[in-house]
Design an enzyme around this catalytic site. Structure first.
Site, PDB file in Angstrom:
ATOM      1  N   ASP A 196       1.073   4.184  -2.783  1.00  0.00           N
ATOM      2  CA  ASP A 196       0.565   5.465  -3.011  1.00  0.00           C
ATOM      3  C   ASP A 196       1.804   6.522  -2.649  1.00  0.00           C
ATOM      4  O   ASP A 196       1.429   7.428  -3.675  1.00  0.00           O
ATOM      5  CB  ASP A 196      -0.036   5.756  -1.426  1.00  0.00           C
ATOM      6  CG  ASP A 196      -1.180   4.666  -0.880  1.00  0.00           C
ATOM      7  OD1 ASP A 196      -1.699   4.262  -2.050  1.00  0.00           O
ATOM      8  OD2 ASP A 196      -1.522   4.429   0.215  1.00  0.00           O
TER       9      ASP A 196
ATOM     10  N   GLU B 272       0.956  -1.255  -0.147  1.00  0.00           N
ATOM     11  CA  GLU B 272      -0.112   0.084  -0.006  1.00  0.00           C
ATOM     12  C   GLU B 272       0.815   1.177   0.002  1.00  0.00           C
ATOM     13  O   GLU B 272       0.669   2.138  -0.717  1.00  0.00           O
ATOM     14  CB  GLU B 272      -0.786  -0.022   1.034  1.00  0.00           C
ATOM     15  CG  GLU B 272      -1.821   1.079   1.427  1.00  0.00           C
ATOM     16  CD  GLU B 272      -2.745   1.052   0.105  1.00  0.00           C
ATOM     17  OE1 GLU B 272      -3.779   0.134   0.275  1.00  0.00           O
ATOM     18  OE2 GLU B 272      -2.983   2.028  -0.623  1.00  0.00           O
TER      19      GLU B 272
ATOM     20  N   SER C  16      -7.317   1.855  -3.992  1.00  0.00           N
ATOM     21  CA  SER C  16      -6.147   2.322  -3.577  1.00  0.00           C
ATOM     22  C   SER C  16      -5.038   3.136  -4.365  1.00  0.00           C
ATOM     23  O   SER C  16      -4.499   3.939  -3.949  1.00  0.00           O
ATOM     24  CB  SER C  16      -5.443   1.117  -2.901  1.00  0.00           C
ATOM     25  OG  SER C  16      -5.757   0.766  -1.736  1.00  0.00           O
TER      26      SER C  16
ATOM     27  N   ASP D 152     -16.418  11.166 -19.011  1.00  0.00           N
ATOM     28  CA  ASP D 152     -17.561  10.351 -18.329  1.00  0.00           C
ATOM     29  C   ASP D 152     -17.184   9.069 -18.865  1.00  0.00           C
ATOM     30  O   ASP D 152     -17.097   8.677 -19.853  1.00  0.00           O
ATOM     31  CB  ASP D 152     -18.743  10.895 -19.092  1.00  0.00           C
ATOM     32  CG  ASP D 152     -19.862  10.621 -18.510  1.00  0.00           C
ATOM     33  OD1 ASP D 152     -20.024  10.008 -17.244  1.00  0.00           O
ATOM     34  OD2 ASP D 152     -21.351  10.916 -19.036  1.00  0.00           O
TER      35      ASP D 152
END
Ligand code: NAG
Ligand code: NAG
Ligand code: NAG
Ligand code: NAG
Ligand code: NAG
Ligand code: NAG
Length: 634
Positions: free
Chosen positions: A303, A299, A549, A592
C-alpha cells in the site's frame, strides 16, 4: 439482595401499572453465529456488563441530500463542504432521544437514575448492569460462546434483543449484545515460511503473495508479468507532478500487526523511483499503533510503496497505523480518532468488535483511546474488509453513516472490494439461514463490507492479459484470485448508480435464481484498477503481490492528484466521488472492462460487460480524461 430485588420488582409493577402497557419489539437479531463460534453455556447472572445504548443521530434522513448537494456534479454547491462542527451539530442525537432512553431505564425500576451516564459525545447512554438486569431490560438471554480455533470465549445474547416500541426508534444499537469478535488477525497462506510472515492481512482481504521477482524490468514490455509504477502510469494515463503538496493530504490505513520495514522503501525506490530514496510515510499513531518488528509486512509495504511512488516525490503520505500489537483495532478505532462526535470510547464502540484502550495486557497501549484528535486526510485508502455476514446491520449502518458524515467535510474513502469474487473470504457463501458455509452451487453470494456502503468508493481488480501489451484493454483479474463484487444484503441500491445497474441487469441478466443475490442492494465495486503481480519490496527483496489490496491504493493515488490540481487553482477537494463518477458528465473517463468474471459459490459469478458491471465497476480510471472533468466543476 433478594429483598431489594423484590422491592424493585414490586416498584416496576407499580410503575408500569400506571402507564399504558409497553409493547416490546425485536430491535436487532442475528440469524446465525459467525463462522467458528459455538455456544458453551448460559452466562452467570451476576456477571457485570458495560451496557452501552447508542442513540440514533438526528437528521440522518437528510444525510444523502446534504451529500448530493456538495458531491453531485450538477449541483451549484459542488465541493462546498461542511466544517466538522457543522456536521457534528447537524446530526447530534436529540434531547428527546436521550430522555426516552433515560426514562425507560429509570422508570423500569431496576436501574436507579444515578447509575446512568451520558457519554461525552452525547451519543451513548451507558450503565453497568448484571447479566440478569440486561436480560430483563432487553428481553433476551446471554450465553458464553467459544471460538473453535483458539478457544477464546465471548459473552453475547442469543438470537436477538428487544426494546419497548417507543424506545426502539431512538436507539441504533445496544452493546454488548449480538456482536462478535470478527477481527481476523492472521490468515496468511502457508506456502512457505516467508509467505507466512509476509502474507497475513486483517479482515479477510489478504493480498496474495507470489514468489520473488526474478528479473527486474523497468520498461513497459513486461507489464503482463510484473506491474511497476511505470506500468500503472501508462495504463491509467497518470503522469502528474503535484502543485499544492503542502495543502493536499492523503492517508493509508494499516491495522497492527500489519507493519513495514522502513529500509524496504529504498529498495523499492532504488529500482523504480530513484528520486524518492530516503522518503518515508509520516506515522500517525492511533491507539498506540506503531511498527511491529516481526509483524506482517506484505500489505503495508504494498500500500505505502505504491501510494508514495504514484503521488510522487513532493507529496507527503500519512500512515494511519491503528491499534497496538496486542489488541489491534478496527475501522471504528480509526473513525473515533478522526471524528470526536463519533468517538465513543467512554461507552460506545462495540467492546467486542472494536478494541478498547487503555489495554492492560502486557505490552498493551496504556494511553487513552484516540478521540477526534487526529488530522483527517482528504483521501484515505484502506485495503481491509469484512463480510457483511460477520457484522450486524445496525453496526454496519452506523459506521456507513459515519463515512457519509466525514465525506460531507470533503473526504474520500477508498476501499478494496475483496479477493474472493462473489464468495466471502475462504470461499464461504451463505445458506438460507444467512450462515457462512463452504460455497457450492445453490449457496448465496456473500458480499463484503464496507463495499456495500454507498459512501465509500469500492475498487475491484483487473489485469493485463498474458501476452498483451500495456496499451491493450485489460481484463477482470482471472489469475490468482477473482475480484470481489456483487450486491449488498444490507444497503439498498444507491441513487447515483440506479441507471448504471439497471442497464447491466437489463441488458446482461446474470440468470441466477432470485435468492442467489439481492438485486435491490447497493452494487459494487464502483471502479477498478490492476491488482495482479505488483513488484513490492518486502524484507529486502522484490516480490510479487496481488489483490484488490493493490487496486485501492492505485485509485486513491489518482484521486489525490485530482485534489492537488483543484487545490492548486483555488478549488476545494472532490470528497465523495461516486455521484460524479456515475454521472453523464463523466462518460468516457474510464477504460471500460468488458472481459472476465468473478467466480465463487459454485458459479461463474458475474461477467464484465460494456458499461458498469459488478466485477470491475465503471472500469479503470483514465486520469487524463478525469482531470479536466473535475477541474471544470465548481
Ligand atoms: C446550496 O447552498 C445554499 C446555501 O447553503 C442553500 O441555500 C441551497 O439550498 C443549496 N442547494 C442548492 C441546490 O442551491
Ligand atoms: C462501569 O464500571 C467500570 C469499572 O468499574 C467503570 O470504570 C465505569 O466508569 C462504569 N461505567 C458506568 C457507566 O458507570
Ligand atoms: C504473475 O506471476 C506469476 C508468477 O508468480 C505468473 O505465473 C503469472 O503468469 C503472472 N501473471 C501476470 C499476468 O503477470
Ligand atoms: C532492486 O531490488 C533488489 C531486490 O530485489 C535489491 O537488491 C537492489 O538493491 C535494488 N536496487 C536498487 C538500485 O536499490
Ligand atoms: C436486499 O437488500 C435490501 C436493501 O436494499 C434489504 O432490505 C433486504 O433485506 C435484502 N434482502 C436479503 C434477502 O438479504
Ligand atoms: C478474457 O478472460 C479470460 C479468462 O476469464 C481469459 O482467458 C482471456 O484471455 C481474456 N480475453 C481477453 C480478450 O481479455
Amino acid at each position: 439482595m433478594l429483598l431489594s430485588q423484590l422491592f424493585l420488582a414490586g416498584l416496576a409493577t407499580f410503575a408500569s401499572a400506571a402507564r399504558a402497557p409497553v409493547t416490546r419489539v425485536l430491535h436487532e437479531s442475528r440469524r446465525s453465529l459467525p463462522a467458528g463460534w459455538s455456544v458453551v453455556r448460559r452466562a452467570e447472572l451476576d456477571t457485570i456488563l458495560p451496557l452501552n445504548i447508542g442513540l440514533v443521530q438526528s437528521n440522518l434522513d437528510n444525510l444523502d441530500a446534504y451529500l448530493m448537494d456538495v458531491a453531485h456534479p450538477e449541483s451549484p454547491n459542488y465541493s462546498k463542504h461542511w466544517t466538522a462542527p457543522e456536521v457534528a451539530n447537524a446530526f447530534r442525537p436529540s434531547a428527546e432521544s436521550i430522555d426516552a432512553v433515560r426514562t425507560w431505564l429509570a422508570d423500569d425500576g431496576w436501574i436507579s437514575a444515578e447509575r446512568i451516564v451520558l457519554s461525552k459525545s452525547g451519543g451513548w447512554v451507558m450503565v453497568n448492569v448484571t447479566v440478569e438486569e440486561a436480560e430483563h431490560l432487553l428481553g433476551t438471554e446471554y450465553y458464553v460462546y467459544e471460538h473453535a480455533e483458539d478457544g477464546r470465549q465471548h459473552l453475547a445474547c442469543q438470537g436477538g434483543y428487544h426494546l419497548p416500541e417507543h424506545v426502539s426508534k431512538h436507539v441504533d444499537l445496544v452493546t454488548p449484545t449480538l456482536h462478535f469478535d470478527v477481527k481476523i488477525r492472521r490468515h496468511g497462506s502457508a506456502d512457505s515460511s516467508v509467505t507466512k510472515q509476509l502474507g497475513s492481512v486483517g479482515f479477510g482481504a489478504s493480498p496474495k503473495m507470489g514468489g520473488p521477482v526474478h528479473t527486474i524490468f523497468t520498461d513497459l514490455e513486461h507489464c503482463d508479468e510484473v506491474i511497476t509504477l511505470a506500468c500503472l502510469r501508462t495504463l491509467y494515463d497518470f503522469v502528474y507532478t503535484p502543485f499544492a503538496p503542502g495543502r493536499n493530504t492523503i492517508g493509508v490505513v494499516e491495522y497492527t500487526p500489519q507493519s513495514h520495514i522502513p529500509s524496504d522503501f529504498d529498495v523499492f525506490f532504488g529500482n523504480y523511483s530513484k528520486g524518492q530514496i530516503g522518503e518515508r510515510p509520516k506515522l500517525v499513531s492511533i491507539d498506540g499503533g506503531s511498527l511491529v518488528p516481526g509483524g506482517d509486512i506484505g500489505e503495508s509495504s504494498l500500500d505505502l510503496q505504491y501510494v508514495m511512488g504514484l503521488v510522487g516525490k513532493k507529496q507527503e503520505v500519512l500512515l494511519y497505523q491503528v491499534g497496538d500489537a496486542v489488541l489491534s483495532g478496527s475501522f471504528n478505532n480509526l473513525l473515533d480518532a478522526l471524528d470526536g462526535s463519533y468517538c465513543t470510547f467512554k461507552g460506545g464502540d462495540d467492546p467486542i468488535a472494536d478494541s478498547f484502550y487503555p489495554d492492560n495486557s502486557p505490552g498493551g497501549y496504556k494511553g487513552p483511546e484516540d478521540c477526534g484528535d487526529k488530522k483527517t486526510a482528504f483521501v484515505i485508502s484502506t485495503s481491509y474488509g469484512y463480510q457483511e455476514a460477520d457484522l450486524t446491520p445496525a453496526y454496519m449502518q452506523r459506521q456507513c453513516t459515519e463515512y457519509g458524515k466525514l465525506s460531507l467535510t470533503g473526504m474520500t474513502f477508498v476501499y478494496s472490494s475483496g479477493d474472493s469474487g462473489v464468495a466471502g473470504f475462504g470461499n464461504l457463501c451463505l445458506n438460507d439461514e444467512g450462515e457462512q458455509i463452504p460455497g457450492t452451487s445453490g449457496t448465496s453470494f456473500n458480499p463484503t463490507f464496507p463495499g456495500g456502503c454507498p459512501y465509500v468508493t469500492s475498487v475491484g481488480a483487473t489485469q493485463v492479459v498474458p501476452g498483451n501489451k500495456v496499451t491493450d484493454r485489460e481484463s477482470a483479474v482471472f489469475q490468482r484470485f477473482p475480484s470481489g463484487g456483487g450486491f449488498s444484503n444490507v444497503f439498498p441500491r444507491a441513487d447515483f448508480q440506479k441507471g448504471a445497474v439497471t442497464n447491466y441487469l437489463g441488458k446482461f441478466p446474470p440468470g441466477y435464481a432470485q435468492d442467489i443475490f439481492n438485486d435491490s442492494g447497493r452494487a459494487y465495486p464502483d471502479v477498478s484498477a490492476n491488482g495482479l503481480n505488483y513488484s513490492v519490496a518486502a524484507d529486502g527483496v522484490l516480490r510479487l503481490i496481488s489483490g484488490t489490496s493493490a487496486s485501492a491504493p492505485t485509485v486513491a493515488s489518482i484521486l489525490s492528484a485530482i485534489n492537488d490540481a483543484r487545490l492548486a487553482i483555488g478549488k476545494r477537494p472532490i470528497g465523495w466521488v461516486n455521484p460524479a463518477l456515475y454521472s453523464s458528465k463523466f462518460e468516457g473517463a474510464f477504460h471500460d472492462i468488458i472481459n472476465g468474471t468473478n467466480p465463487g459459490c459454485g458459479t461463474q459469478g458475474f461477467a464484465a460487460r460494456p458499461g458498469w458491471d459488478p466485477v470491475t465497476g465503471l472500469g479503470t480510471l483514465n486520469f487524463a480524461a478525469l482531470l479536466p472533468r473535475f477541474l471544470v466543476l465548481p
